[in-house]
Scaffold this motif. Sequence first.
Motif, PDB file in Angstrom:
ATOM      1  N   SER A   5       0.919  -1.041  -0.072  1.00 36.92           N
ATOM      2  CA  SER A   5      -0.187  -0.117   0.178  1.00 36.92           C
ATOM      3  C   SER A   5       0.871   1.309  -0.019  1.00 36.92           C
ATOM      4  CB  SER A   5      -1.110   0.237   1.171  1.00 36.92           C
ATOM      5  OG  SER A   5      -1.563   1.134   1.177  1.00 36.92           O
ATOM      6  N   CYS A   6       0.946   1.672  -1.099  1.00 35.37           N
ATOM      7  CA  CYS A   6       1.781   2.980  -1.205  1.00 35.37           C
ATOM      8  C   CYS A   6       1.145   4.060  -0.593  1.00 35.37           C
ATOM      9  CB  CYS A   6       2.073   3.144  -2.637  1.00 35.37           C
ATOM     10  SG  CYS A   6       2.882   4.963  -3.179  1.00 35.37           S
ATOM     11  N   PRO A   7       1.774   4.853   0.195  1.00 43.00           N
ATOM     12  CA  PRO A   7       1.081   6.090   0.902  1.00 43.00           C
ATOM     13  C   PRO A   7       0.524   7.289  -0.195  1.00 43.00           C
ATOM     14  CG  PRO A   7       3.294   5.801   1.648  1.00 43.00           C
ATOM     15  CD  PRO A   7       3.313   4.846   0.506  1.00 43.00           C
ATOM     16  N   ASN A   8       1.024   6.995  -1.180  1.00 44.56           N
ATOM     17  CA  ASN A   8       0.512   7.980  -2.187  1.00 44.56           C
ATOM     18  C   ASN A   8      -0.635   7.381  -3.304  1.00 44.56           C
ATOM     19  OD1 ASN A   8       2.099  10.016  -1.361  1.00 44.56           O
ATOM     20  ND2 ASN A   8       3.845   8.982  -2.214  1.00 44.56           N
ATOM     21  N   CYS A   9      -0.417   6.353  -3.712  1.00 47.65           N
ATOM     22  CA  CYS A   9      -0.904   5.664  -4.872  1.00 47.65           C
ATOM     23  C   CYS A   9      -1.810   4.286  -4.461  1.00 47.65           C
ATOM     24  CB  CYS A   9      -0.066   5.076  -5.778  1.00 47.65           C
ATOM     25  SG  CYS A   9       1.285   6.074  -6.328  1.00 47.65           S
ATOM     26  N   GLY A  10      -1.958   4.106  -3.251  1.00 40.23           N
ATOM     27  CA  GLY A  10      -2.978   2.926  -2.707  1.00 40.23           C
ATOM     28  C   GLY A  10      -2.139   1.465  -3.013  1.00 40.23           C
ATOM     29  N   LEU A  58      10.885   1.931  -2.429  1.00 43.90           N
ATOM     30  CA  LEU A  58      10.657   3.153  -3.382  1.00 43.90           C
ATOM     31  C   LEU A  58       9.542   2.391  -4.401  1.00 43.90           C
ATOM     32  CD1 LEU A  58      11.811   5.462  -5.080  1.00 43.90           C
ATOM     33  CD2 LEU A  58      13.263   4.173  -6.296  1.00 43.90           C
ATOM     34  N   HIS A  59       8.535   3.398  -4.430  1.00 46.63           N
ATOM     35  CA  HIS A  59       7.479   3.081  -5.516  1.00 46.63           C
ATOM     36  C   HIS A  59       8.226   3.477  -6.811  1.00 46.63           C
ATOM     37  CE1 HIS A  59       2.954   3.098  -6.720  1.00 46.63           C
ATOM     38  NE2 HIS A  59       3.760   2.052  -7.309  1.00 46.63           N
ATOM     39  N   SER A  60       8.818   2.817  -7.366  1.00 49.12           N
ATOM     40  CA  SER A  60       9.654   3.001  -8.539  1.00 49.12           C
ATOM     41  C   SER A  60       9.041   3.340  -9.842  1.00 49.12           C
ATOM     42  CB  SER A  60      10.887   2.085  -8.919  1.00 49.12           C
ATOM     43  OG  SER A  60      10.323   0.581  -8.915  1.00 49.12           O
ATOM     44  N   GLY A  62       5.669   3.927  -9.763  1.00 55.79           N
ATOM     45  CA  GLY A  62       4.627   4.924  -9.570  1.00 55.79           C
ATOM     46  C   GLY A  62       4.847   6.207  -9.205  1.00 55.79           C
ATOM     47  N   CYS A  63       4.747   6.528  -8.276  1.00 52.68           N
ATOM     48  CA  CYS A  63       5.025   8.000  -7.879  1.00 52.68           C
ATOM     49  C   CYS A  63       6.320   8.376  -7.471  1.00 52.68           C
ATOM     50  CB  CYS A  63       4.157   8.352  -6.410  1.00 52.68           C
ATOM     51  SG  CYS A  63       4.687   7.192  -5.136  1.00 52.68           S
ATOM     52  N   ARG A  64       7.383   7.304  -7.471  1.00 56.34           N
ATOM     53  CA  ARG A  64       8.539   7.537  -7.381  1.00 56.34           C
ATOM     54  C   ARG A  64       9.001   7.825  -6.067  1.00 56.34           C
ATOM     55  NH1 ARG A  64      11.570   6.518 -11.928  1.00 56.34           N
ATOM     56  NH2 ARG A  64      13.370   7.828 -11.042  1.00 56.34           N
TER      57      ARG A  64
END
Length: 135
Positions: A5-10, A58-60, A62-64
């Motif tokens: 669960s990315c804090p920015n993207c879900g 790292l959400h590489s 996605g939002c990086r």
Amino acid sequence: MLLISCPNCGSRDETEFHYGGQAHVPYPENPNELTDREWAEYLFYRDNTKGTFAERWLHSTGCRQWFNMLRDTVTYDIQAIYPMGTPRPDKAGTPTADTGTASTAADSTTTGTAAPSTSSTPSLSRTTAPEGATK
Ligand SMILES: [Zn+2]
């Protein structure tokens, strides 16, 4: 497969993320004063925890954005996801998982001001799982 669960993207598939190693490794206050041995330990020596482990991701694709995660290295259960630069939720006492805010603040690994605090705060009971902890 892990759902992270990315804090920015879900929630996204783990293939969108890159593991960034152990979290909360502070940059030495005076790197020039370290011995070669101490410098090598800072660079290469990491905990090999069996159980709950704080790590950077790292959400590489996605939002990086970087974020921290508390994950059980045995069961792969994700116990908390929290912004860079904030203390471990299970040691700070205030779980900050699922804040939904992007953090561009530098982690303690890059500031050189934070020292590891392993004994300054009384540890919480393990029975209180952080709110918003996802699997
Ligand atoms: Zn993201």
